[in-house]
Write a protein that holds these residues in place. Structure first.
Motif, PDB file in Angstrom:
ATOM      1  N   LEU A 178       0.919  -1.325  -0.051  1.00 21.91           N
ATOM      2  CA  LEU A 178      -0.182   0.069  -0.148  1.00 21.91           C
ATOM      3  C   LEU A 178       0.805   1.311  -0.006  1.00 21.91           C
ATOM      4  N   LEU A 179       1.980   1.304   0.701  1.00 22.83           N
ATOM      5  CA  LEU A 179       2.948   2.479   0.645  1.00 22.83           C
ATOM      6  C   LEU A 179       3.353   2.261  -0.794  1.00 22.83           C
ATOM      7  N   LYS A 239       9.035   4.021  -2.253  1.00 24.95           N
ATOM      8  CA  LYS A 239      10.074   2.709  -2.615  1.00 24.95           C
ATOM      9  C   LYS A 239      10.415   2.049  -1.407  1.00 24.95           C
ATOM     10  N   VAL A 240       9.930   0.913  -1.284  1.00 21.77           N
ATOM     11  CA  VAL A 240       9.998   0.057  -0.182  1.00 21.77           C
ATOM     12  C   VAL A 240      10.881  -0.991  -0.080  1.00 21.77           C
ATOM     13  N   LEU A 291      18.620  -7.761  -1.944  1.00 21.02           N
ATOM     14  CA  LEU A 291      17.339  -7.020  -2.035  1.00 21.02           C
ATOM     15  C   LEU A 291      16.604  -7.362  -3.306  1.00 21.02           C
ATOM     16  N   LEU A 292      15.761  -8.291  -2.802  1.00 24.37           N
ATOM     17  CA  LEU A 292      15.081  -9.088  -4.143  1.00 24.37           C
ATOM     18  C   LEU A 292      13.824  -8.258  -4.532  1.00 24.37           C
ATOM     19  N   LYS A 322       5.271  -3.656  -7.736  1.00 23.33           N
ATOM     20  CA  LYS A 322       6.379  -2.480  -8.290  1.00 23.33           C
ATOM     21  C   LYS A 322       6.946  -1.874  -6.912  1.00 23.33           C
ATOM     22  N   ASP A 323       8.402  -1.582  -6.980  1.00 19.49           N
ATOM     23  CA  ASP A 323       8.729  -0.793  -5.941  1.00 19.49           C
ATOM     24  C   ASP A 323       8.762  -1.401  -4.500  1.00 19.49           C
ATOM     25  N   VAL A 324       8.720  -2.679  -4.427  1.00 19.68           N
ATOM     26  CA  VAL A 324       8.525  -3.281  -3.132  1.00 19.68           C
ATOM     27  C   VAL A 324       9.638  -4.459  -3.210  1.00 19.68           C
TER      28      VAL A 324
END
Length: 271
Positions: free
Chosen positions: A49-50, A56-57, A95-96, A101-103
């Motif tokens: 949700l972020l 970008k999380v 970091l996979l 998107k952006d998680v």
């Protein structure tokens, strides 16, 4: 600082705070005290949700030895948190990219023998290294259950701590133990309830816990902030079994809307 933290840990905490000021990245640690309250499901769905709001999380599965976030994101990791610690992969390797998107996920490893790292504070270093990349808006750390040294390690370096609990008496007992510990060294604890029928129930219980803390004379400058609840939903358990995120599959579900409100409050309170 927590009694179990060494001088080496204290130095890392100071370094983390200094470098965090230079980086745009905000660190949020999600914890529970008791297992089985839905903390990891919360973490995964909050991350999505972020990202849907433009952040970008990175999610770090910090449940040492009992990792399950790769199941939730349906990933078979080539590299894990432990490969980085053992020097078998770079921070970029671990970091996979997830299907969202952006998680990104830093996966743990279930059943891993981690006794060699007891009290060495190596786990928190990866948090600092990811923050230092300055490529993420938010890093979410999903801790394990309980209050063991590994959980304390991740809590100690974070000023933004979100506790997920339920109305189960044993979960509330563990939550109060968490409050007592954090009150010695932290300014605030954000709190949300899972599997709770409505917002008011969580609010009432939160106020009772705050009054108990006052009665027992916990640090008066320590604030507990109730930021919302998520109701029980069959969609949550169904999507979990299918290795999917309920907030992605059921965007108009009451549970998703409630989680969105929690994120609104979370963003208002993080430092």
């Amino acid at each position: 600082m927590f009694n179990s933290i060494s001088n080496q840990a204290s130095k890392l905490i100071s370094l983390t705070k200094r470098n965090s000021q230079k980086s745009k990245t905000k660190l949020i640690t999600i914890t529970s005290g008791k297992g089985g309250v839905g903390k990891s499901t919360f973490a995964g769905n909050i991350a999505y949700l972020l990202s849907s709001r433009g952040f970008k999380v990175a999610v770090i599965d910090a449940d040492i030895g009992l990792a399950n976030m790769q199941v939730l994101f349906d990933i078979k990791p080539k590299y894990t948190l432990f490969d980085y610690i053992d020097g078998k992969g770079t921070v970029e390797d671990v970091l996979l990219q997830t299907a969202y998107k952006d998680v990104f996920l830093v996966a743990g490893k279930s059943g891993y023998r981690y006794s060699n790292y007891s009290n060495s504070f190596v786990f928190a270093r990866i948090v600092q290294d990811i923050i230092s990349l300055n490529k993420f808006d938010i890093v979410l750390v999903d801790t394990g259950a309980g209050l063991n040294d590994y959980v304390k390690e991740f809590l100690s370096i974070s000023n933004n701590i979100l506790a997920v609990t339920t109305t189960d008496p044993s979960a509330l007992t563990d939550l109060y133990a968490l409050m007592k510990m954090l009150s010695k060294d932290k300014e605030q604890l954000m709190l949300c309830f899972n599997h709770t029928k409505n917002y008011q129930i969580g609010d009432t219980i939160s106020n009772s816990l705050i009054n108990l803390a006052k009665k027992n004379r916990l640090n008066k400058n320590f604030m507990v902030k109730y930021i919302g609840n998520v109701s029980t939903s069959a969609n949550i358990s169904t999507t979990g079994r299918l290795r999917k995120l309920f907030s992605f599959e059921f965007r108009d579900d009451d549970s998703t809307r409630q989680l969105q409100l929690i994120i609104d409050a979370l963003l208002r309170n993080i430092k």
